[in-house]
Design a protein around this motif. Structure first.
Motif, PDB file in Angstrom:
ATOM      1  N   UNK A  55      38.330  35.969  38.511  1.00 42.35           N
ATOM      2  CA  UNK A  55      37.323  35.083  37.626  1.00 42.35           C
ATOM      3  C   UNK A  55      38.118  34.389  36.856  1.00 42.35           C
ATOM      4  N   UNK A  56      37.630  33.211  36.373  1.00 40.55           N
ATOM      5  CA  UNK A  56      38.183  32.534  35.086  1.00 40.55           C
ATOM      6  C   UNK A  56      36.944  32.182  34.202  1.00 40.55           C
ATOM      7  N   UNK A  57      37.238  32.004  33.087  1.00 44.44           N
ATOM      8  CA  UNK A  57      36.381  31.496  32.043  1.00 44.44           C
ATOM      9  C   UNK A  57      36.691  29.802  31.769  1.00 44.44           C
ATOM     10  N   UNK A  58      35.548  29.208  31.609  1.00 49.89           N
ATOM     11  CA  UNK A  58      35.676  27.818  31.413  1.00 49.89           C
ATOM     12  C   UNK A  58      36.267  27.511  30.024  1.00 49.89           C
ATOM     13  N   UNK A  59      36.930  26.315  29.672  1.00 47.58           N
ATOM     14  CA  UNK A  59      37.647  26.206  28.614  1.00 47.58           C
ATOM     15  C   UNK A  59      36.816  26.160  27.327  1.00 47.58           C
ATOM     16  N   UNK A 113      42.054  43.642  35.045  1.00 45.92           N
ATOM     17  CA  UNK A 113      43.063  43.262  34.192  1.00 45.92           C
ATOM     18  C   UNK A 113      42.920  41.883  34.277  1.00 45.92           C
ATOM     19  N   UNK A 114      43.929  41.453  33.381  1.00 47.97           N
ATOM     20  CA  UNK A 114      44.081  39.886  33.312  1.00 47.97           C
ATOM     21  C   UNK A 114      45.327  39.719  33.922  1.00 47.97           C
ATOM     22  N   UNK A 115      45.346  38.411  34.726  1.00 52.05           N
ATOM     23  CA  UNK A 115      46.590  37.992  35.399  1.00 52.05           C
ATOM     24  C   UNK A 115      46.592  36.372  35.166  1.00 52.05           C
ATOM     25  N   UNK A 116      47.652  36.042  34.255  1.00 51.44           N
ATOM     26  CA  UNK A 116      47.693  34.638  33.951  1.00 51.44           C
ATOM     27  C   UNK A 116      46.470  34.015  33.414  1.00 51.44           C
ATOM     28  N   UNK A 117      45.792  34.665  32.351  1.00 50.48           N
ATOM     29  CA  UNK A 117      44.505  34.341  32.152  1.00 50.48           C
ATOM     30  C   UNK A 117      43.341  34.242  32.964  1.00 50.48           C
ATOM     31  N   UNK A 118      43.286  34.890  34.018  1.00 45.01           N
ATOM     32  CA  UNK A 118      42.289  35.123  34.967  1.00 45.01           C
ATOM     33  C   UNK A 118      41.975  36.591  34.800  1.00 45.01           C
ATOM     34  N   UNK A 119      40.667  36.948  34.937  1.00 47.33           N
ATOM     35  CA  UNK A 119      40.192  38.188  35.114  1.00 47.33           C
ATOM     36  C   UNK A 119      40.008  38.692  36.531  1.00 47.33           C
ATOM     37  N   UNK A 120      40.792  39.707  36.897  1.00 49.15           N
ATOM     38  CA  UNK A 120      40.512  40.397  38.331  1.00 49.15           C
ATOM     39  C   UNK A 120      39.868  41.765  38.048  1.00 49.15           C
ATOM     40  N   UNK A 121      39.228  41.894  39.107  1.00 46.36           N
ATOM     41  CA  UNK A 121      38.458  43.214  39.225  1.00 46.36           C
ATOM     42  C   UNK A 121      38.551  43.822  40.739  1.00 46.36           C
TER      43      UNK A 121
END
Length: 145
Positions: A55-59, A113-121
């Motif tokens: 997942x990513x969050x919007x700016x 965790x976070x990978x390059x600003x992205x949330x992974x589950x």
């Protein structure tokens, strides 16, 4: 003799994070973090299964979180995003288990965790076919139709 041991109160869960946000329908598949299912026996192990989501969050939300982090406190938008990611991961691992013919996932674990600003589950576990062997054991709610 009554117990004098005091237990801490349950966690304060905001209404927007209530059971509906924390519950994922498993479509009849038993999910457990234990190595077995009490009262059941493993008939067949179907192998490791995984459910992944990124997942990513919007700016705008990211900027709001930066400002909120200065003041401190819970980042509720991010918490909601993590619950959604967890639920998606469970949905995917259940689908993979059902595709293999399984009715249970044992040793279910989560990693995030976070990978390059992205949330992974990631949800992972062992897909299996289980059957009830102890007549005194209550039927697992996931197996009731």
């Amino acid at each position: 003799m009554a117990s004098t041991k005091h237990h801490s109160p349950p966690a304060d869960i905001p209404p927007q994070l209530s059971d509906l946000h924390c519950f994922t329908e498993t479509e009849g598949v038993i999910t457990t973090t234990m190595f077995d299912v009490p009262g059941y026996r493993v008939v067949k192990v179907l192998g490791a299964v995984y459910g992944l989501t990124v997942r990513t969050r919007n700016w705008a939300a990211a900027m709001g979180m930066v400002i909120k982090s200065i003041a401190g406190g819970e980042l509720r938008w991010f918490t909601n995003m993590l619950y959604s990611a967890r639920n998606d991961a469970i949905t995917r691992i259940v689908a993979e288990t059902k595709a293999r013919g399984g009715n249970a996932i044992i040793c279910l674990r989560f990693e995030s965790g976070e990978v390059g600003g992205f949330c992974q589950c990631c949800a992972y576990g062992t897909a299996a076919i289980v059957e009830k062997v102890d007549p005194n054991t209550h039927e697992a709610p996931q197996l009731l139709s």
